[in-house]
Design a protein around this motif. Structure first.
Motif, PDB file in Angstrom:
ATOM      1  N   ALA A  20       0.822  -1.207   0.000  1.00  0.00           N
ATOM      2  CA  ALA A  20       0.000   0.000   0.000  1.00  0.00           C
ATOM      3  C   ALA A  20       0.860   1.262   0.000  1.00  0.00           C
ATOM      4  CB  ALA A  20      -0.938  -0.007   1.202  1.00  0.00           C
ATOM      5  N   ALA A  21       1.941   1.266   0.770  1.00  0.00           N
ATOM      6  CA  ALA A  21       2.801   2.452   0.823  1.00  0.00           C
ATOM      7  C   ALA A  21       3.487   2.701  -0.510  1.00  0.00           C
ATOM      8  CB  ALA A  21       3.842   2.286   1.931  1.00  0.00           C
ATOM      9  N   SER A  22       3.901   1.645  -1.196  1.00  0.00           N
ATOM     10  CA  SER A  22       4.519   1.830  -2.511  1.00  0.00           C
ATOM     11  C   SER A  22       3.522   2.431  -3.488  1.00  0.00           C
ATOM     12  CB  SER A  22       5.069   0.500  -3.045  1.00  0.00           C
ATOM     13  OG  SER A  22       4.037  -0.472  -3.166  1.00  0.00           O
ATOM     14  N   GLY A  23       2.259   1.995  -3.419  1.00  0.00           N
ATOM     15  CA  GLY A  23       1.225   2.600  -4.250  1.00  0.00           C
ATOM     16  C   GLY A  23       0.962   4.038  -3.866  1.00  0.00           C
ATOM     17  N   GLY A  24       0.983   4.314  -2.563  1.00  0.00           N
ATOM     18  CA  GLY A  24       0.761   5.670  -2.099  1.00  0.00           C
ATOM     19  C   GLY A  24       1.848   6.633  -2.559  1.00  0.00           C
ATOM     20  N   VAL A  25       3.090   6.172  -2.555  1.00  0.00           N
ATOM     21  CA  VAL A  25       4.198   7.011  -3.014  1.00  0.00           C
ATOM     22  C   VAL A  25       4.013   7.376  -4.484  1.00  0.00           C
ATOM     23  CG1 VAL A  25       6.663   7.004  -3.559  1.00  0.00           C
ATOM     24  CG2 VAL A  25       5.889   6.204  -1.335  1.00  0.00           C
ATOM     25  N   VAL A  26       3.641   6.388  -5.310  1.00  0.00           N
ATOM     26  CA  VAL A  26       3.481   6.637  -6.747  1.00  0.00           C
ATOM     27  C   VAL A  26       2.405   7.699  -6.986  1.00  0.00           C
ATOM     28  CG1 VAL A  26       2.735   5.612  -8.932  1.00  0.00           C
ATOM     29  CG2 VAL A  26       4.295   4.364  -7.443  1.00  0.00           C
ATOM     30  N   ALA A  27       1.240   7.543  -6.361  1.00  0.00           N
ATOM     31  CA  ALA A  27       0.142   8.480  -6.594  1.00  0.00           C
ATOM     32  C   ALA A  27       0.460   9.869  -6.043  1.00  0.00           C
ATOM     33  CB  ALA A  27      -1.145   7.942  -5.981  1.00  0.00           C
ATOM     34  N   GLU A  28       1.014   9.920  -4.840  1.00  0.00           N
ATOM     35  CA  GLU A  28       1.256  11.224  -4.233  1.00  0.00           C
ATOM     36  C   GLU A  28       2.407  11.970  -4.904  1.00  0.00           C
ATOM     37  OE1 GLU A  28       0.875  11.864  -0.133  1.00  0.00           O
ATOM     38  OE2 GLU A  28      -1.222  11.230  -0.337  1.00  0.00           O
ATOM     39  N   ARG A  29       3.403  11.257  -5.413  1.00  0.00           N
ATOM     40  CA  ARG A  29       4.460  11.942  -6.149  1.00  0.00           C
ATOM     41  C   ARG A  29       3.932  12.525  -7.459  1.00  0.00           C
ATOM     42  NH1 ARG A  29       9.788  11.402  -4.135  1.00  0.00           N
ATOM     43  NH2 ARG A  29      10.233  12.996  -5.706  1.00  0.00           N
ATOM     44  N   ALA A  30       2.798  11.985  -7.942  1.00  0.00           N
ATOM     45  CA  ALA A  30       2.161  12.539  -9.138  1.00  0.00           C
ATOM     46  C   ALA A  30       1.205  13.674  -8.811  1.00  0.00           C
ATOM     47  CB  ALA A  30       1.406  11.440  -9.891  1.00  0.00           C
ATOM     48  N   GLY A  31       1.000  13.947  -7.514  1.00  0.00           N
ATOM     49  CA  GLY A  31       0.151  15.051  -7.123  1.00  0.00           C
ATOM     50  C   GLY A  31      -1.266  14.683  -6.743  1.00  0.00           C
ATOM     51  N   LEU A 190      10.394  10.468 -14.063  1.00  0.00           N
ATOM     52  CA  LEU A 190      10.693  11.896 -14.200  1.00  0.00           C
ATOM     53  C   LEU A 190       9.408  12.685 -14.465  1.00  0.00           C
ATOM     54  CD1 LEU A 190      12.772  14.176 -14.418  1.00  0.00           C
ATOM     55  CD2 LEU A 190      13.018  13.604 -16.851  1.00  0.00           C
ATOM     56  N   ARG A 191       8.568  12.174 -15.340  1.00  0.00           N
ATOM     57  CA  ARG A 191       7.287  12.831 -15.610  1.00  0.00           C
ATOM     58  C   ARG A 191       6.383  12.790 -14.384  1.00  0.00           C
ATOM     59  NH1 ARG A 191       5.720  10.643 -21.709  1.00  0.00           N
ATOM     60  NH2 ARG A 191       7.437  11.702 -22.810  1.00  0.00           N
ATOM     61  N   LEU A 192       6.452  11.690 -13.662  1.00  0.00           N
ATOM     62  CA  LEU A 192       5.654  11.534 -12.444  1.00  0.00           C
ATOM     63  C   LEU A 192       6.007  12.625 -11.435  1.00  0.00           C
ATOM     64  CD1 LEU A 192       3.739   9.228 -11.067  1.00  0.00           C
ATOM     65  CD2 LEU A 192       5.832   8.623  -9.859  1.00  0.00           C
ATOM     66  N   ARG A 193       7.282  12.813 -11.191  1.00  0.00           N
ATOM     67  CA  ARG A 193       7.727  13.822 -10.223  1.00  0.00           C
ATOM     68  C   ARG A 193       7.413  15.234 -10.721  1.00  0.00           C
ATOM     69  NH1 ARG A 193      13.445  13.129 -10.022  1.00  0.00           N
ATOM     70  NH2 ARG A 193      13.351  11.483 -11.574  1.00  0.00           N
ATOM     71  N   ALA A 194       7.547  15.439 -12.026  1.00  0.00           N
ATOM     72  CA  ALA A 194       7.222  16.753 -12.583  1.00  0.00           C
ATOM     73  C   ALA A 194       5.736  17.062 -12.434  1.00  0.00           C
ATOM     74  CB  ALA A 194       7.625  16.809 -14.059  1.00  0.00           C
ATOM     75  N   ALA A 195       4.884  16.030 -12.622  1.00  0.00           N
ATOM     76  CA  ALA A 195       3.438  16.226 -12.487  1.00  0.00           C
ATOM     77  C   ALA A 195       3.063  16.568 -11.057  1.00  0.00           C
ATOM     78  CB  ALA A 195       2.693  14.975 -12.944  1.00  0.00           C
ATOM     79  N   LEU A 205       6.289  21.552 -21.516  1.00  0.00           N
ATOM     80  CA  LEU A 205       7.343  20.804 -22.203  1.00  0.00           C
ATOM     81  C   LEU A 205       6.800  19.586 -22.938  1.00  0.00           C
ATOM     82  CD1 LEU A 205      10.141  20.957 -19.467  1.00  0.00           C
ATOM     83  CD2 LEU A 205      10.002  22.281 -21.587  1.00  0.00           C
ATOM     84  N   GLY A 206       5.486  19.451 -22.947  1.00  0.00           N
ATOM     85  CA  GLY A 206       4.863  18.369 -23.707  1.00  0.00           C
ATOM     86  C   GLY A 206       4.561  17.116 -22.912  1.00  0.00           C
ATOM     87  N   ALA A 207       4.767  17.142 -21.606  1.00  0.00           N
ATOM     88  CA  ALA A 207       4.470  15.958 -20.792  1.00  0.00           C
ATOM     89  C   ALA A 207       2.961  15.831 -20.599  1.00  0.00           C
ATOM     90  CB  ALA A 207       5.160  16.058 -19.437  1.00  0.00           C
ATOM     91  N   PRO A 313       4.998  16.956  -2.137  1.00  0.00           N
ATOM     92  CA  PRO A 313       5.069  17.457  -3.505  1.00  0.00           C
ATOM     93  C   PRO A 313       4.253  18.741  -3.637  1.00  0.00           C
ATOM     94  CG  PRO A 313       4.758  15.083  -3.514  1.00  0.00           C
ATOM     95  CD  PRO A 313       4.649  15.523  -2.092  1.00  0.00           C
ATOM     96  N   ALA A 314       4.795  19.718  -4.349  1.00  0.00           N
ATOM     97  CA  ALA A 314       4.200  21.062  -4.377  1.00  0.00           C
ATOM     98  C   ALA A 314       2.776  21.076  -4.897  1.00  0.00           C
ATOM     99  CB  ALA A 314       5.080  21.978  -5.211  1.00  0.00           C
ATOM    100  N   ALA A 315       2.461  20.183  -5.847  1.00  0.00           N
ATOM    101  CA  ALA A 315       1.133  20.177  -6.447  1.00  0.00           C
ATOM    102  C   ALA A 315       0.229  19.105  -5.859  1.00  0.00           C
ATOM    103  CB  ALA A 315       1.242  19.976  -7.958  1.00  0.00           C
ATOM    104  N   LEU A 316       0.606  18.525  -4.717  1.00  0.00           N
ATOM    105  CA  LEU A 316      -0.202  17.465  -4.113  1.00  0.00           C
ATOM    106  C   LEU A 316      -1.586  17.991  -3.751  1.00  0.00           C
ATOM    107  CD1 LEU A 316      -0.386  14.568  -3.021  1.00  0.00           C
ATOM    108  CD2 LEU A 316       0.516  15.406  -0.855  1.00  0.00           C
ATOM    109  N   GLY A 317      -2.620  17.331  -4.260  1.00  0.00           N
ATOM    110  CA  GLY A 317      -3.998  17.716  -3.969  1.00  0.00           C
ATOM    111  C   GLY A 317      -4.550  18.810  -4.833  1.00  0.00           C
TER     112      GLY A 317
END
Length: 321
Positions: A20-31, A190-195, A205-207, A313-317
């Motif tokens: 669950a935590a690994s899934g949470g990291v992926v989603a939250e790093r995407a905002g 990289l796109r995940l963290r940028a998002a 930049l086209g992401a 992450p700055a755009a989280l939520g």
């Protein structure tokens, strides 16, 4: 109980948290806020039990659990990304929907409001065991584990190693390093963290920010559902609300680990150790109410010392503009 047996118990208890935590990291790093981890886990547990019961194969149960988590992950993504709904409200709604639907289909499929019949699961010897071959003498305990008395030190060591034969345990241990590689070593990461940090800059930049968030939330649903599937197939049955707040503790591990997969994994083992202590103290002179609150009290203490200093992450939520 030997040291090896205690360590094995910590690992077994940590597995659903790791997924669950690994899934949470992926989603939250995407905002996208991962308040839905509890609902994903519960859906995965029920879907796994349902698939295993009607197919007779725990592997089909795992696939069914993944499908259930993926479905709820996409539901969360549609509401949060496509329609830009408030992510906290969506998270609460998804969790309540998971509780209601699993309870409804539990009665519909198994004619019970509390638990399913015994289902095929992964046996203690590394193979597959069906409901008819599950040892009735095994005493279930918190965290999807069973405790048996070992006749001696050698027997205890072999028993501890045998208890780690469930293949989902090893998948859970691999989830954290695989997610760390995905986040930090791939173009998608990289796109995940940028998002999650600067979605406007990433889009310029086209992401494809929306698609990245869809993929992140869907993957989060799959990973968290695997944690629920582990619980159901390890206990050989589904019980109403059997996740018992593990999704929220996993989210606390994500925050405690400051949204880093490896640190979140360490936090999962810390919370699993607290739950193991809770199990070991059962039946002692310590009042049961205090024993049962140990994992949750540790979660509150850990977050109280970290949340103020942790930078999400700055755009989280925040919905994509």
């Amino acid at each position: 109980m030997s040291i090896l047996a205690i360590l094995a118990q910590i690992i077994r208890i940590a597995v659903p948290y790791l997924f669950a935590a690994s899934g949470g990291v992926v989603a939250e790093r995407a905002g996208v806020v991962s308040l839905t981890l509890e609902g994903f886990m519960l859906t995965g547990a029920f879907s796994a039990a349902l698939g295993s019961y009607y197919s007779g194969s725990p592997w089909i149960g795992v696939l069914a659990g993944v499908a259930g988590g993926l479905l709820f992950g996409l539901l969360h993504a549609v509401a949060s990304v496509r329609y830009k709904a408030d992510q906290i409200v969506v998270g609460i709604a998804v969790n309540l929907l998971a509780v209601g639907l699993t309870r409804f289909f539990l009665r519909f499929a198994f004619d019970s409001s509390s638990n399913s019949p015994r289902v095929p699961g992964f046996g203690a010897a590394g193979g597959v065991s069906t409901a008819s071959t599950v040892a009735s003498a095994a005493a279930p305990s918190v965290g999807g584990t069973t405790t048996t008395a070992a006749p001696g030190a050698a027997g205890g060591g072999l028993s501890a190693l045998g208890s780690l034969s469930n293949p989902l345990i090893w998948l859970g241990l691999l989830a954290i390093p695989v997610v760390a590689f995905l986040v930090y070593r791939t173009a998608f990461g990289l796109r995940l963290r940028a998002a999650g940090e600067k979605p406007e800059a990433a889009a310029s930049l086209g992401a494809p920010v929306a698609r990245v968030r869809y993929g992140a939330v869907a993957l989060s649903g799959v990973l968290a559902a695997l944690g629920g599937a582990y619980l159901a197939l390890d206990q050989h049955q589904f019980t109403d609300q059997m996740t018992a707040g593990r999704g929220f503790i996993a989210l606390a591990a994500v925050i405690f680990g400051r949204w880093d997969p490896l640190r979140a994994g360490i936090a999962c083992f810390l919370f699993a150790a607290a739950e193991t202590l809770q199990i070991q103290l059962q039946g002692s002179s310590v009042p049961s109410q205090f024993v049962e609150m140990i994992p949750y009290a540790l979660t509150i203490v850990a977050l109280a010392g970290v949340v103020g200093r942790a930078v999400p992450p700055a755009a989280l939520g925040k919905a994509e503009a």
